[in-house]
Write an enzyme that holds these catalytic residues in place. Structure first.
Site, PDB file in Angstrom:
ATOM      1  N   HIS A  17       0.849  -1.208   0.000  1.00  0.00           N
ATOM      2  CA  HIS A  17       0.000   0.000   0.000  1.00  0.00           C
ATOM      3  C   HIS A  17       0.881   1.254   0.000  1.00  0.00           C
ATOM      4  O   HIS A  17       0.627   2.192  -0.752  1.00  0.00           O
ATOM      5  CB  HIS A  17      -0.851   0.078   1.274  1.00  0.00           C
ATOM      6  CG  HIS A  17      -1.933  -0.943   1.411  1.00  0.00           C
ATOM      7  ND1 HIS A  17      -2.066  -1.720   2.526  1.00  0.00           N
ATOM      8  CD2 HIS A  17      -2.953  -1.295   0.586  1.00  0.00           C
ATOM      9  CE1 HIS A  17      -3.117  -2.509   2.400  1.00  0.00           C
ATOM     10  NE2 HIS A  17      -3.673  -2.280   1.232  1.00  0.00           N
ATOM     11  N   LYS A  41     -15.797  -6.988   6.196  1.00  0.00           N
ATOM     12  CA  LYS A  41     -14.759  -7.867   6.740  1.00  0.00           C
ATOM     13  C   LYS A  41     -14.625  -7.612   8.233  1.00  0.00           C
ATOM     14  O   LYS A  41     -14.760  -6.483   8.684  1.00  0.00           O
ATOM     15  CB  LYS A  41     -13.413  -7.541   6.081  1.00  0.00           C
ATOM     16  CG  LYS A  41     -13.397  -7.735   4.588  1.00  0.00           C
ATOM     17  CD  LYS A  41     -12.068  -7.260   4.036  1.00  0.00           C
ATOM     18  CE  LYS A  41     -12.032  -7.270   2.528  1.00  0.00           C
ATOM     19  NZ  LYS A  41     -10.847  -6.651   1.983  1.00  0.00           N
ATOM     20  N   ARG A  90      -2.315  -6.749  -7.742  1.00  0.00           N
ATOM     21  CA  ARG A  90      -1.203  -7.681  -7.542  1.00  0.00           C
ATOM     22  C   ARG A  90      -1.257  -8.821  -8.543  1.00  0.00           C
ATOM     23  O   ARG A  90      -0.244  -9.441  -8.853  1.00  0.00           O
ATOM     24  CB  ARG A  90      -1.257  -8.273  -6.124  1.00  0.00           C
ATOM     25  CG  ARG A  90      -0.921  -7.304  -5.026  1.00  0.00           C
ATOM     26  CD  ARG A  90      -1.346  -7.831  -3.685  1.00  0.00           C
ATOM     27  NE  ARG A  90      -2.795  -8.054  -3.667  1.00  0.00           N
ATOM     28  CZ  ARG A  90      -3.492  -8.377  -2.586  1.00  0.00           C
ATOM     29  NH1 ARG A  90      -2.877  -8.553  -1.432  1.00  0.00           N
ATOM     30  NH2 ARG A  90      -4.800  -8.542  -2.652  1.00  0.00           N
ATOM     31  N   SER A 128      -2.870  -7.652   3.647  1.00  0.00           N
ATOM     32  CA  SER A 128      -3.194  -7.382   5.053  1.00  0.00           C
ATOM     33  C   SER A 128      -3.617  -8.672   5.738  1.00  0.00           C
ATOM     34  O   SER A 128      -3.319  -8.881   6.916  1.00  0.00           O
ATOM     35  CB  SER A 128      -4.315  -6.345   5.147  1.00  0.00           C
ATOM     36  OG  SER A 128      -3.911  -5.140   4.561  1.00  0.00           O
TER      37      SER A 128
HETATM   38  O1  PNS Z   1      -8.916  -2.703   0.822  1.00  0.00           O
HETATM   39  P1  PNS Z   1     -10.198  -3.260   0.250  1.00  0.00           P
HETATM   40  O2  PNS Z   1     -10.975  -3.985   1.331  1.00  0.00           O
HETATM   41  O3  PNS Z   1      -9.959  -4.119  -0.955  1.00  0.00           O
HETATM   42  O4  PNS Z   1     -11.074  -1.989  -0.207  1.00  0.00           O
HETATM   43  C1  PNS Z   1     -12.374  -2.163  -0.720  1.00  0.00           C
HETATM   44  C2  PNS Z   1     -13.103  -0.795  -0.892  1.00  0.00           C
HETATM   45  C3  PNS Z   1     -13.035  -0.002   0.390  1.00  0.00           C
HETATM   46  C4  PNS Z   1     -12.446  -0.011  -2.006  1.00  0.00           C
HETATM   47  C5  PNS Z   1     -14.576  -1.105  -1.302  1.00  0.00           C
HETATM   48  O5  PNS Z   1     -15.105  -2.067  -0.439  1.00  0.00           O
HETATM   49  C6  PNS Z   1     -15.466   0.124  -1.276  1.00  0.00           C
HETATM   50  O6  PNS Z   1     -15.331   1.000  -2.093  1.00  0.00           O
HETATM   51  N1  PNS Z   1     -16.369   0.189  -0.286  1.00  0.00           N
HETATM   52  C7  PNS Z   1     -17.253   1.305  -0.067  1.00  0.00           C
HETATM   53  C8  PNS Z   1     -18.702   0.938  -0.338  1.00  0.00           C
HETATM   54  C9  PNS Z   1     -19.061   1.119  -1.793  1.00  0.00           C
HETATM   55  O7  PNS Z   1     -18.912   2.180  -2.358  1.00  0.00           O
HETATM   56  N2  PNS Z   1     -19.527   0.017  -2.413  1.00  0.00           N
HETATM   57  C10 PNS Z   1     -20.029   0.032  -3.758  1.00  0.00           C
HETATM   58  C11 PNS Z   1     -19.056  -0.537  -4.730  1.00  0.00           C
HETATM   59  S1  PNS Z   1     -19.858  -0.784  -6.244  1.00  0.00           S
END
Ligand code: PNS
Length: 157
Positions: A17, A41, A90, A128
């Site tokens: 990150h 999560k 990745r 993570s």
């Molecule tokens: O580090 P991660 O867990 O891969 O991040 C995922 C993240 C935070 C980018 C994604 O879960 C997100 O954007 N969540 C916010 C809720 C949202 O906007 N959901 C709609 C997606 S179509």
């Protein structure tokens, strides 16, 4: 001013990150790191700890700001006058995960673009989840997280 948002769970922030955020900071005037609060999560760290550790890890990057957000990413972008999301890739598995998110975000706001940066090969095995697993067994995580993050995580023990 070109503002990009780098969203994620950061549970915890890894070397992968940090490298992606550093590279993004060279491409945009400002990068806002968005820490999602209510991820589905099971979170290992509290949002305020994630934010504090990220701020510590990124303290040498003046163009980077860390904020916590709850709800939809598109709303967080709107609140921060940004139309650009940065995500790291990745592997093809990450791409599979990212595609529906990208389409979903575009349906909600067609003006949003997501920029994908390929993770450096030396960080491509880092996640993570792996950090959390290793920590559970008191294994060495110094190749997964930076020294600042390692110290902050040890202080939380
Ligand atoms: O580090 P991660 O867990 O891969 O991040 C995922 C993240 C935070 C980018 C994604 O879960 C997100 O954007 N969540 C916010 C809720 C949202 O906007 N959901 C709609 C997606 S179509």
């Amino acid at each position: 001013m070109r503002i990009a948002v780098f969203p994620g769970s950061f549970d915890p922030v890894t070397k992968g990150h940090e490298d992606l955020i550093y590279r993004a900071s060279k491409m945009f005037d400002k990068v806002i790191v968005g820490v999602l609060v209510n991820s589905n999560k099971n979170s290992f760290l509290k949002a305020e700890d994630k934010k504090r550790i990220l701020e510590l890890a990124l303290e040498d990057l003046p163009e980077v700001e860390v904020k916590v957000f709850d709800g939809l990413l598109v709303d967080f972008l709107r609140e921060n006058n940004s139309k650009i999301i940065i995500r790291g890739l990745r592997s093809m598995l990450d791409l599979e995960y990212e595609m529906p998110l990208d389409y979903g975000n575009k349906v909600l706001d067609p003006q949003i673009e997501t920029v994908y940066l390929l993770t450096k090969p030396e960080y491509s095995h880092i996640s993570s989840s792996a950090v959390k697993e290793l920590m559970k067994y008191n294994a060495d995580i110094s190749s997964y997280v930076s020294e600042k993050v390692l110290n902050a995580l040890n202080e939380l023990k």
